[in-house]
Enzyme design. Sequence first.
Site: not given
Length: 356
Positions: A162, A204, A240, A268, A270
């Site tokens: 990030e 990432n 996400h 990650e 979801d």
Amino acid sequence: MKIRILTVLFFVVALTACENEGEFPKPVRTVPPSTTTGLHTHLPFPFGAAVSVNLMKNNPKYRAVVTNEMNSITAENAMKVSALHPSKDVFTWADADYLVDFAQQHGKRVHGHTLIWHQSLPPWIENFSGTKEEFELIFKNHIQTIVTHFKGKVVSWDVVNEAFENDSPALRNSVWRRILGDDYIARAFQYAHEADPEALLFYNDYGHEWGPTKRTAIINLVTSLKQRGIPIHGIGMQMHTRYNQSDANLAAAINTAAATGLLVHISELDISMNPEKVQGIALTPALAQLQANRYKFIVQTYNAIPKAQQFGITTWNVGDADSWVPGFNGAPDWPLPFDRDYLPKPAYQGIIDGVQ
Ligand code: XIL
């Protein structure tokens, strides 16, 4: 002696040539045998989840899902800076080692998350007040001590996480960037590579699927690192996401990452079913089926990129009971393929259908 020098020169030249052509090392350590049934056995790439040490120790249903359904794990929090490096001369390994030992006993790959991030920083780093040179040494020592500790056990790292501002092409003013300058990113990869030349190193970030602004900035960063010969091997896209994200945006995220030629990790995943943050609602069968279709689309699109670039898919958390999303959004949600009881949801079948 001459021959020795020539041999070394040969390898240096060969390596440089190889890196210049964009030929990066392939995953050299293969996934060890895991269970012979379970979700991962249906998929042609590794499948895993971010796991909590506490739940692994204390919730048998949770542990069974990780043991039986996954062949890769990421520590949800146990390998973050504040967990591993709480003060300058103290490293605390117990929780992370627990996960690594579990993985070794059960044949799971371990992906390391994360060496350098603006969150989960202990106060001694966040409030650092010495010189740039001192901080560079801390930064290098932090990366190399951790990578060395897990050498041969953790196959890959999110080296930097990030680095960009939220929905922006601008680099975030983290303590790392403020003190060390923009190129802290490149040096993080170099330091990690020195400590474990076999580890696969990832950049990432989130928001690849939001649209071109942030995505292009991320792709430009990794492309320029690659062109400079910085040892970067993969892109982690967190993903996400939400039930109403468009096919076009999801596909653009996956396909532009693949176009770099690097390994691609959906790191990650979801899928929020309540991004509107409505209070007091429940997951209906229709919503659960809609979610299954979204999982299917993501897996299908991922399965279509070149095999050699498929590092795998990792969900962020295991089941709806332990998802970070309800807490983060402050609203009920059911983002994962396992329900609150750790039973498979329609999304589980959606993932399998994605590779049929
Ligand atoms: C989250 C964890 O799930 C939470 O338990 C913790 O409190 C905060 O971090 N992007 C990342 C992850 O890279 O490390 C974050 O994990 C979720 C967003």
